[in-house]
Design a protein around this motif. Structure first.
Motif, PDB file in Angstrom:
ATOM      1  N   ASP A   1       0.757  -1.060   0.004  1.00 33.38           N
ATOM      2  CA  ASP A   1       0.144  -0.108  -0.104  1.00 33.38           C
ATOM      3  C   ASP A   1       0.946   1.377   0.087  1.00 33.38           C
ATOM      4  O   ASP A   1       1.842   1.541   0.757  1.00 33.38           O
ATOM      5  N   ALA A   2       0.724   2.095  -1.206  1.00 30.49           N
ATOM      6  CA  ALA A   2       1.494   3.275  -1.035  1.00 30.49           C
ATOM      7  C   ALA A   2       1.408   4.284   0.135  1.00 30.49           C
ATOM      8  O   ALA A   2       2.121   5.030   0.316  1.00 30.49           O
ATOM      9  N   HIS A   3       0.095   4.229   0.674  1.00 27.83           N
ATOM     10  CA  HIS A   3      -0.263   5.339   1.697  1.00 27.83           C
ATOM     11  C   HIS A   3       0.381   4.942   3.103  1.00 27.83           C
ATOM     12  O   HIS A   3       0.489   5.616   3.851  1.00 27.83           O
ATOM     13  N   HIS A   4       0.374   3.643   3.212  1.00 29.37           N
ATOM     14  CA  HIS A   4       0.709   2.781   4.404  1.00 29.37           C
ATOM     15  C   HIS A   4       2.018   1.790   4.354  1.00 29.37           C
ATOM     16  O   HIS A   4       1.708   0.781   4.583  1.00 29.37           O
ATOM     17  N   ARG A   5       3.161   2.327   3.670  1.00 33.65           N
ATOM     18  CA  ARG A   5       4.375   1.486   3.471  1.00 33.65           C
ATOM     19  C   ARG A   5       4.550   0.584   4.478  1.00 33.65           C
ATOM     20  O   ARG A   5       4.990  -0.499   4.526  1.00 33.65           O
ATOM     21  N   ALA A   6       4.828   1.203   5.711  1.00 32.81           N
ATOM     22  CA  ALA A   6       5.507   0.598   7.111  1.00 32.81           C
ATOM     23  C   ALA A   6       4.452  -0.759   7.297  1.00 32.81           C
ATOM     24  O   ALA A   6       5.030  -1.868   7.557  1.00 32.81           O
ATOM     25  N   GLY A   7       3.287  -0.267   7.410  1.00 32.20           N
ATOM     26  CA  GLY A   7       2.132  -1.251   7.867  1.00 32.20           C
ATOM     27  C   GLY A   7       2.292  -2.354   6.898  1.00 32.20           C
ATOM     28  O   GLY A   7       1.719  -3.439   7.132  1.00 32.20           O
ATOM     29  N   SER A   8       2.305  -1.987   5.646  1.00 29.44           N
ATOM     30  CA  SER A   8       2.048  -2.950   4.500  1.00 29.44           C
ATOM     31  C   SER A   8       3.186  -4.097   4.621  1.00 29.44           C
ATOM     32  O   SER A   8       2.942  -5.208   4.374  1.00 29.44           O
ATOM     33  N   VAL A   9       4.311  -3.387   4.807  1.00 28.78           N
ATOM     34  CA  VAL A   9       5.503  -4.271   4.933  1.00 28.78           C
ATOM     35  C   VAL A   9       5.420  -5.360   5.930  1.00 28.78           C
ATOM     36  O   VAL A   9       5.698  -6.584   5.933  1.00 28.78           O
ATOM     37  N   MET A  10       4.918  -4.847   7.315  1.00 31.45           N
ATOM     38  CA  MET A  10       4.774  -5.544   8.312  1.00 31.45           C
ATOM     39  C   MET A  10       3.754  -6.822   8.013  1.00 31.45           C
ATOM     40  O   MET A  10       3.900  -7.883   8.406  1.00 31.45           O
ATOM     41  N   LEU A  11       2.628  -6.384   7.442  1.00 33.25           N
ATOM     42  CA  LEU A  11       1.636  -7.568   7.259  1.00 33.25           C
ATOM     43  C   LEU A  11       2.131  -8.276   6.271  1.00 33.25           C
ATOM     44  O   LEU A  11       1.781  -9.804   6.232  1.00 33.25           O
ATOM     45  N   LEU A  12       2.955  -7.889   5.255  1.00 35.44           N
ATOM     46  CA  LEU A  12       3.456  -9.065   4.125  1.00 35.44           C
ATOM     47  C   LEU A  12       4.480  -9.648   4.861  1.00 35.44           C
ATOM     48  O   LEU A  12       4.459 -11.008   4.645  1.00 35.44           O
ATOM     49  N   ALA A  13       5.260  -9.352   5.520  1.00 41.35           N
ATOM     50  CA  ALA A  13       6.268 -10.219   6.535  1.00 41.35           C
ATOM     51  C   ALA A  13       5.530 -11.161   7.455  1.00 41.35           C
ATOM     52  O   ALA A  13       5.777 -12.256   7.396  1.00 41.35           O
ATOM     53  N   ALA A  14       4.260 -10.673   7.869  1.00 44.24           N
ATOM     54  CA  ALA A  14       3.686 -11.579   8.658  1.00 44.24           C
ATOM     55  C   ALA A  14       3.046 -12.741   7.800  1.00 44.24           C
ATOM     56  O   ALA A  14       3.043 -13.843   8.443  1.00 44.24           O
TER      57      ALA A  14
END
Length: 174
Positions: A52-65
């Motif tokens: 998600d371009a607007h929530h990059r850090a949260g999106s990376v965390m969800l993808l890692a999880a």
């Protein structure tokens, strides 16, 4: 690739893999067991919108999880699969009820991640699920190949530490 196509590919691959794994299947370590997961991962990584371009850090965390859950699901599925060697030396496998439980737990955890993403307002694309499915299949197949190779008996005597050393004979005293 559109989200609908990703979802259709995921459903088709998951259905095919699940149906095939609950029947007895011959395990072959010399085949390209990694090919289907790599193709699925390439499809996922090729599509835009993985993060998600607007929530990059949260999106990376969800993808890692997602990838951690996918790897754990694949490992759980592989380690609960029953394997045996036939008299001709062929290795066979069949998933068990515990394998189905590992798969169901992985799906439940992934649904929880989707819910968490919705709660946080993070847009998740179907490509993350496709990448997770690829990770699950890759880990499962890799563990099954390693387990299949470990079922073969050792041919010939195994070398021990110190075999190559020259030993001097002791003199006997009379």
């Amino acid at each position: 690739m559109s989200g609908l196509v990703n979802v259709l590919v995921m459903v088709a691959v998951a259905a095919l893999v699940i149906v095939r794994q609950f029947s007895a299947r011959r395990v072959s370590a010399d085949r390209r067991w990694w090919l289907v997961p790599v193709i699925l991962a390439a499809m996922a990584l090729r599509s835009p919108g993985l993060l998600d371009a607007h929530h990059r850090a949260g999106s990376v965390m969800l993808l890692a999880a997602e990838l951690l859950i996918a790897a754990a699901t694949g490992a759980g599925w592989a380690w609960t699969t029953r394997m045996w060697v036939e008299t001709d030396g062929a290795v066979w496998s069949r998933s068990t009820k515990a394998s189905g439980a590992a798969w169901a737990a992985g799906v439940a955890l992934r649904l929880g991640l989707i819910g968490l993403g919705l709660l946080l307002g993070i847009h998740q694309n179907s490509t993350a699920l496709l990448l997770g499915l690829a990770c699950t299949l890759l880990v499962r197949s890799g563990i099954l190949v390693v387990r299949a190779q470990s079922l073969f008996p050792v041919t010939g005597p195994a070398a021990a530490y110190g075999d190559a050393m020259i030993r001097q004979a002791r003199k006997e005293r009379v």
